[in-house]
Design a protein around this motif. Structure first.
Motif, PDB file in Angstrom:
ATOM      1  N   GLN A  73       0.830  -1.195   0.000  1.00 32.30           N
ATOM      2  CA  GLN A  73       0.000   0.000   0.000  1.00 32.30           C
ATOM      3  C   GLN A  73       0.867   1.249   0.000  1.00 32.30           C
ATOM      4  OE1 GLN A  73      -2.148  -1.068   3.602  1.00 32.30           O
ATOM      5  NE2 GLN A  73      -4.008  -1.320   2.402  1.00 32.30           N
ATOM      6  N   ALA A  74       0.268   2.356  -0.391  1.00 31.64           N
ATOM      7  CA  ALA A  74       0.959   3.638  -0.329  1.00 31.64           C
ATOM      8  C   ALA A  74       1.210   4.000   1.132  1.00 31.64           C
ATOM      9  CB  ALA A  74       0.117   4.712  -1.009  1.00 31.64           C
ATOM     10  N   VAL A  75       2.286   4.733   1.363  1.00 28.39           N
ATOM     11  CA  VAL A  75       2.598   5.225   2.705  1.00 28.39           C
ATOM     12  C   VAL A  75       2.789   6.730   2.619  1.00 28.39           C
ATOM     13  CG1 VAL A  75       4.161   5.111   4.656  1.00 28.39           C
ATOM     14  CG2 VAL A  75       3.705   3.041   3.319  1.00 28.39           C
ATOM     15  N   GLU A  76       1.867   7.457   3.229  1.00 30.27           N
ATOM     16  CA  GLU A  76       1.891   8.921   3.179  1.00 30.27           C
ATOM     17  C   GLU A  76       2.477   9.490   4.465  1.00 30.27           C
ATOM     18  OE1 GLU A  76      -1.873   7.380   1.103  1.00 30.27           O
ATOM     19  OE2 GLU A  76      -0.941   7.100   3.071  1.00 30.27           O
ATOM     20  N   SER A  77       3.122  10.642   4.344  1.00 30.95           N
ATOM     21  CA  SER A  77       3.681  11.313   5.512  1.00 30.95           C
ATOM     22  C   SER A  77       3.794  12.802   5.234  1.00 30.95           C
ATOM     23  CB  SER A  77       5.052  10.734   5.862  1.00 30.95           C
ATOM     24  OG  SER A  77       5.964  10.928   4.804  1.00 30.95           O
ATOM     25  N   CYS A  91       4.854  10.573  -0.424  1.00 34.82           N
ATOM     26  CA  CYS A  91       4.205   9.282  -0.599  1.00 34.82           C
ATOM     27  C   CYS A  91       5.227   8.281  -1.107  1.00 34.82           C
ATOM     28  CB  CYS A  91       3.052   9.394  -1.578  1.00 34.82           C
ATOM     29  SG  CYS A  91       2.340   7.811  -2.087  1.00 34.82           S
ATOM     30  N   SER A 103       5.602   2.480  -3.742  1.00 34.10           N
ATOM     31  CA  SER A 103       6.337   1.310  -4.202  1.00 34.10           C
ATOM     32  C   SER A 103       5.657   0.619  -5.379  1.00 34.10           C
ATOM     33  CB  SER A 103       6.495   0.311  -3.051  1.00 34.10           C
ATOM     34  OG  SER A 103       7.171  -0.847  -3.480  1.00 34.10           O
ATOM     35  N   TYR A 162      -4.333  11.393   0.879  1.00 33.83           N
ATOM     36  CA  TYR A 162      -3.910  10.062   0.458  1.00 33.83           C
ATOM     37  C   TYR A 162      -3.263  10.145  -0.915  1.00 33.83           C
ATOM     38  CZ  TYR A 162      -7.635   8.665   3.754  1.00 33.83           C
ATOM     39  OH  TYR A 162      -8.452   8.503   4.845  1.00 33.83           O
ATOM     40  N   TYR A 204      -4.871  -0.199  -2.896  1.00 35.21           N
ATOM     41  CA  TYR A 204      -3.633   0.527  -2.668  1.00 35.21           C
ATOM     42  C   TYR A 204      -3.778   1.667  -1.666  1.00 35.21           C
ATOM     43  CZ  TYR A 204       1.000   2.295  -3.949  1.00 35.21           C
ATOM     44  OH  TYR A 204       2.311   2.687  -3.928  1.00 35.21           O
ATOM     45  N   GLY A 221      -3.628   3.807   1.434  1.00 33.91           N
ATOM     46  CA  GLY A 221      -2.881   3.741   2.677  1.00 33.91           C
ATOM     47  C   GLY A 221      -3.665   4.382   3.810  1.00 33.91           C
ATOM     48  N   GLN A 222      -2.952   4.713   4.880  1.00 37.16           N
ATOM     49  CA  GLN A 222      -3.603   5.304   6.058  1.00 37.16           C
ATOM     50  C   GLN A 222      -3.839   6.801   5.887  1.00 37.16           C
ATOM     51  OE1 GLN A 222      -4.729   3.524   8.797  1.00 37.16           O
ATOM     52  NE2 GLN A 222      -4.293   1.890   7.334  1.00 37.16           N
ATOM     53  N   THR A 258      -2.434  10.936   5.588  1.00 36.59           N
ATOM     54  CA  THR A 258      -1.764  11.832   6.523  1.00 36.59           C
ATOM     55  C   THR A 258      -2.677  13.041   6.769  1.00 36.59           C
ATOM     56  OG1 THR A 258       0.305  13.004   7.003  1.00 36.59           O
ATOM     57  CG2 THR A 258      -0.441  13.033   4.707  1.00 36.59           C
TER      58      THR A 258
END
Length: 114
Positions: free
Chosen positions: A3-7, A22, A25, A93, A103, A105-106, A108
């Protein structure tokens, strides 16, 4: 399924800036988008960028204030946000555009408030 990872979200005053990141991957060749969802509202597309960065799209409310860009060597997608307004408050997201339901993610949280 990765999954995507946002920050990069946070609390910022009106007129301030934030840069969201983001980790996308496996999406080097995909059109990517940043989406946001405010409380009680539908998720909406904020900006998108084609795989080589040569074309971008912005929703009218963020034009001239947000910039989407990517670094394919690092599988990263970014959203530079400036002149932030309270209406920009939402969970942000990233996903492919059109989005892949597997896909998400959580997200931000971005909160614009004085």
């Amino acid at each position: 399924q990765v999954q995507a990872v946002e920050s990069g979200g946070g609390l910022v005053q009106p007129g301030g800036s934030l840069r969201l990141s983001c980790a996308a991957s496996g999406r080097t060749l995909s059109t990517m988008g940043w989406f946001r969802q405010a409380p009680g509202k539908e998720r909406e597309l904020v900006a998108s960028i084609v795989w080589n960065g040569r074309m971008t799209y912005y929703r009218d409310s963020v034009k001239g204030r947000f910039t989407i860009f990517r670094d394919n060597a690092k599988d990263m997608v970014f959203l530079q946000m400036s002149s932030l307004k309270p209406d920009d408050t939402a969970v942000y997201y990233c996903n492919t555009n059109p989005p892949d339901s597997r896909y998400w993610g959580q997200g931000t949280q971005v909160t614009v408030s004085s």
